[in-house]
Design an enzyme around this catalytic site. Structure first.
Site, PDB file in Angstrom:
ATOM      1  N   HIS A   1      -7.407 -20.815 -18.436  1.00 16.55           N
ATOM      2  CA  HIS A   1      -8.496 -21.803 -18.401  1.00 16.55           C
ATOM      3  C   HIS A   1      -9.567 -21.480 -19.445  1.00 16.55           C
ATOM      4  O   HIS A   1      -9.949 -22.356 -20.248  1.00 16.55           O
ATOM      5  CB  HIS A   1      -9.120 -21.819 -17.003  1.00 16.55           C
ATOM      6  CG  HIS A   1     -10.299 -22.733 -16.864  1.00 16.55           C
ATOM      7  ND1 HIS A   1     -10.216 -23.988 -16.329  1.00 16.55           N
ATOM      8  CD2 HIS A   1     -11.614 -22.571 -17.198  1.00 16.55           C
ATOM      9  CE1 HIS A   1     -11.400 -24.568 -16.340  1.00 16.55           C
ATOM     10  NE2 HIS A   1     -12.268 -23.715 -16.858  1.00 16.55           N
ATOM     11  N   GLU A   2     -10.052 -20.257 -19.433  1.00 15.02           N
ATOM     12  CA  GLU A   2     -11.135 -19.907 -20.358  1.00 15.02           C
ATOM     13  C   GLU A   2     -10.672 -19.971 -21.812  1.00 15.02           C
ATOM     14  O   GLU A   2     -11.451 -20.334 -22.694  1.00 15.02           O
ATOM     15  CB  GLU A   2     -11.701 -18.528 -20.019  1.00 15.02           C
ATOM     16  CG  GLU A   2     -12.380 -18.454 -18.661  1.00 15.02           C
ATOM     17  CD  GLU A   2     -13.484 -19.485 -18.474  1.00 15.02           C
ATOM     18  OE1 GLU A   2     -14.114 -19.887 -19.473  1.00 15.02           O
ATOM     19  OE2 GLU A   2     -13.703 -19.895 -17.317  1.00 15.02           O
TER      20      GLU A   2
ATOM     21  N   HIS B   1     -11.129 -23.388 -23.174  1.00 17.88           N
ATOM     22  CA  HIS B   1     -12.459 -23.608 -23.761  1.00 17.88           C
ATOM     23  C   HIS B   1     -12.503 -23.036 -25.186  1.00 17.88           C
ATOM     24  O   HIS B   1     -13.073 -23.656 -26.096  1.00 17.88           O
ATOM     25  CB  HIS B   1     -13.524 -22.912 -22.923  1.00 17.88           C
ATOM     26  CG  HIS B   1     -13.879 -23.598 -21.642  1.00 17.88           C
ATOM     27  ND1 HIS B   1     -14.262 -24.914 -21.568  1.00 17.88           N
ATOM     28  CD2 HIS B   1     -13.925 -23.130 -20.365  1.00 17.88           C
ATOM     29  CE1 HIS B   1     -14.532 -25.235 -20.318  1.00 17.88           C
ATOM     30  NE2 HIS B   1     -14.325 -24.172 -19.568  1.00 17.88           N
TER      31      HIS B   1
ATOM     32  N   HIS C   1     -10.890 -25.290 -27.645  1.00 16.76           N
ATOM     33  CA  HIS C   1     -11.748 -26.437 -27.923  1.00 16.76           C
ATOM     34  C   HIS C   1     -12.764 -26.081 -29.016  1.00 16.76           C
ATOM     35  O   HIS C   1     -13.054 -26.892 -29.905  1.00 16.76           O
ATOM     36  CB  HIS C   1     -12.460 -26.843 -26.637  1.00 16.76           C
ATOM     37  CG  HIS C   1     -13.027 -28.228 -26.639  1.00 16.76           C
ATOM     38  ND1 HIS C   1     -13.736 -28.748 -25.581  1.00 16.76           N
ATOM     39  CD2 HIS C   1     -13.004 -29.210 -27.574  1.00 16.76           C
ATOM     40  CE1 HIS C   1     -14.105 -29.980 -25.852  1.00 16.76           C
ATOM     41  NE2 HIS C   1     -13.677 -30.287 -27.063  1.00 16.76           N
TER      42      HIS C   1
END
Length: 680
Positions: free
Chosen positions: A466-467, A470, A473
């Site tokens: 998940h991290e 980021h 992105h």
């Protein structure tokens, strides 16, 4: 620009991609650096505001966008340190800066000459030949200063300054109190038998934590940020589970210096008053006006509808757990019972999967390998580059052979680090400024003993993916303007790319790379992988209710008007959950009010719903990837080009709909959460 300053915080770095020289920076350098950077920024803004030429995008909006580079550098360094590696001096600096930076922002927003120029460019935005990103930036800048009080009269602006400064101090203090109380609430056991169920590594870490805290004997079980604790899901002794659970759920609400309840009430009151001053009914309306959700009532309706289905599913789930559970059954037993339930029948226990999830393999052969397959990203570790703490590792990132930026990984827990996991930007990408991204992922894994390996639970595995979503992105950002870069998107969109990246954790092509036994190197058995996938095919009802209850609490607090703020935090919390049908003696919210750092110490006030809102897009995108063949470079390229690279230079939801060919629907989310047909 003061990047040639002799102050080491502001000095130009000759390290790759402008990585700060952390070894040369001391805490004593920060406030002098801010003295320089704040004064320089105000001088730049005054020059823009007093420009005698007619206002244009270039001499006003773009000039503002490119101003304050020294301040951005100082912020990128200091606030990256303050969360993951705090100390008393940094905590005091953060308190000082919370007020100074708010006053600085107010001074700029309330500069009447500057506002007149911004207003002039904004009024002509449709006819002045601006590009799409330029027009969007103009609209964003205009709304930002109006929402900061630029259009208020003198009395209104004075009130805004007072309230904003006080809120900045309160929210900073909230986070620091929570960190202190989380450390103070760690549970000391004097008999290792009480820790039955924890792994050898976890028990060793508990002994080390006790020693670090000054205990000659015993084992200290430290607390994670949410209500549910990983240790509670493993401890076999009911009394041990209850001690840890109660320590978690009672944080910051037991009196003393760490109690946050009075602060919460003041924060809620000031936010409500500020929103009303700016013309909004509530703080929730103020916040959601800038998000992708249409209004606070739409969010409330979504949470209510999902909550009804989730509670129906939870009642069924809890009934099944009670039937299987031996002994009394309380809130401290639910996650333990859920973990035990996954190992019933002939299938292997999913807990065994932890033995195949060693951090290094997960990173290199899982997370990074998936990013390479999808986006052409290659991460090469740079042991010659130093992070801000000895535990921090640095990787250089390239894409198809071209340098992209740097990725820093700060994985292990320590008393100076606030709980949870998050992504930070030290430097944002911008074509106009010529800057490349420097991205940090922070988590709180248990550091293994020397010579041992760090094994990840399934939840930790998903968090690592998940991290890094980021991080992707930020790394793939390709925009002109820094305020539109990477994750600088509406709060209820920012979680979407990171949630999409979770889908690759158990994808056959990815899991085959990393899922090897940490000691034998044998690949994870097919039956175990099947069991893990089956157990995660839908979220547990417990997890869904935990999340929705926290989101509902956030919204309930922030839909209050100035005259509606209660005097009893816990009573309001109970009433708010009951009103939306999410009150459960067995399933408390993921965060109770007194330790809800996202909302009262971070940037998620009125926006904790964003995880479920983003998940609508995420679930649709997962189906899009799978329908196209899964882990395919062409699909990754299309996703990066259409969404990830755009940041906020385009409307992100519209960009996503363009990729799909239609607007996202909620059905895939309901199926993932196991809520299709529930309660009907």
């Amino acid at each position: 620009m003061a990047l040639d300053s002799t102050n080491p915080v502001l000095a130009a770095s000759d390290l790759p991609y402008g990585l700060p020289d952390f070894a040369a920076i001391s805490d004593d350098d920060f406030l002098p650096a801010y003295d320089i950077a704040l004064a320089e920024h105000l001088a730049e803004v005054d020059a823009i505001a007093s420009n005698s030429e007619p206002a244009t995008f270039a001499n006003t909006i773009e000039a503002l966008e490119n101003s304050g580079r020294a301040l951005a550098r100082a912020n990128g360094i200091f606030f990256n340190l303050e969360g993951p590696d705090s100390n008393p001096q940094r905590a005091q600096i953060a308190q000082t800066l919370a007020v100074r930076l708010t006053e600085h922002s107010n001074t700029i927003a309330m500069n009447s000459a500057l506002f007149a120029r911004i207003d002039e460019v904004h009024a002509a935005r449709e006819t002045s030949g601006l590009t799409g990103p330029q027009r969007r930036l103009t609209e964003q800048r205009y709304r930002a200063v109006v929402r900061a009080g630029a259009a208020l009269d003198d009395d209104g602006q004075a009130q805004m300054r007072e309230w904003s400064s006080r809120l900045a101090a309160l929210t900073t203090d909230f986070g620091q109190r929570l960190l202190d109380d989380t450390n103070a609430s760690a549970v000391l056991f004097d008999d290792v038998a009480d820790l039955d169920g924890l792994s050898t590594g976890e028990i060793a870490a508990a002994r080390r934590a006790a020693a670090d805290a000054g205990h000659d004997d015993g084992w200290l079980v430290t607390l994670e940020l949410p209500t549910s604790q990983g240790s509670v899901a493993k401890l076999t002794a009911p009394k041990s589970r209850r001690r840890v659970f109660e320590a978690s759920v009672n944080r910051c609400s037991h009196g003393g210096d760490h109690d946050t309840r009075a602060m919460v009430l003041e924060i809620v009151d000031l936010r409500a008053r500020r929103a009303r001053l700016l013309g909004y009914a509530t703080h929730a309306d103020f916040v959601i006006a800038e998000e992708t959700a249409p209004d606070s009532q739409t969010v409330a309706d979504l949470l209510s509808n999902l909550g009804a289905a989730a509670m129906a599913a939870a009642e069924s789930e809890l009934a099944g757990l009670r039937r299987r559970f031996d002994g009394s059954f309380g809130p401290a037993d639910v996650t333990f019972a859920l973990a035990q339930n996954t190992g019933t029948g002939d299938a292997p226990s999913v807990d065994e999967f932890e033995q195949y999830c060693e951090l290094e393999a997960v990173l290199v052969d899982g997370v990074f390998a998936a990013a390479h397959a999808l986006y052409g990203l290659t991460l090469t570790e740079r042991p010659d580059l130093r992070g801000y703490h000895p535990d921090v590792r640095v990787w250089e990132v390239s894409r198809d052979g071209d340098g992209v930026g740097l990725f820093l990984g700060d994985f292990f827990a320590r008393p100076s680090k606030r709980g949870g996991a998050w992504m930070n930007n030290i430097v944002d990408q911008s074509r106009t400024l010529g800057t490349s991204p420097i991205i940090v992922n922070v988590s709180n894994l248990t550091k293994p003993e020397t010579g041992e390996k760090c094994l990840l639970t399934f939840d930790q595995l998903i968090t690592v993916f998940h991290e890094f979503g980021h991080a992707i992105h930020g790394l793939l950002s390709d925009v002109d303007y820094v305020s539109q870069s990477g994750t600088s998107v509406p709060r209820d969109f920012v979680e979407f790319p990171s949630q999409v990246n979770e889908m690759w954790a158990l994808h056959p092509d990815v899991v085959a790379g990393y899922a090897r036994h940490h000691s034998t190197g044998e690949p994870a058995p097919a039956a175990l992988l099947d069991a893990v996938r089956a157990s995660t095919a839908t979220e547990t009802a417990h997890s869904t209710v935990e999340y929705l209850a926290a989101a509902a609490l956030d919204l309930a607090w922030h839909r209050l008007g100035p005259d509606d703020v209660p005097t009893d935090v816990l009573a309001f919390e109970a009433r708010a959950l009951a009103e939306v049908g999410l009150a459960s003696d067995l399933i408390p919210p993921r965060y109770r009010t007194a330790y809800f750092n996202h909302v009262f110490g971070g940037g998620y006030s009125s926006a904790y719903y964003s995880y479920i809102w983003s998940e609508v897009l995420d679930a649709e995108t997962e189906q899009w990837f799978l329908a196209g063949g899964g882990l395919q470079r062409e699909l990754g390229r299309r996703f990066a080009d259409a969404v990830l690279s755009k940041g906020d230079s385009e409307d992100p939801v519209r960009a996503h709909a363009s990729m799909l060919g239609r607007a996202a629907q909620i059905t895939p989310l309901l199926a993932r959460r196991g809520l299709v047909g529930v309660g009907e």
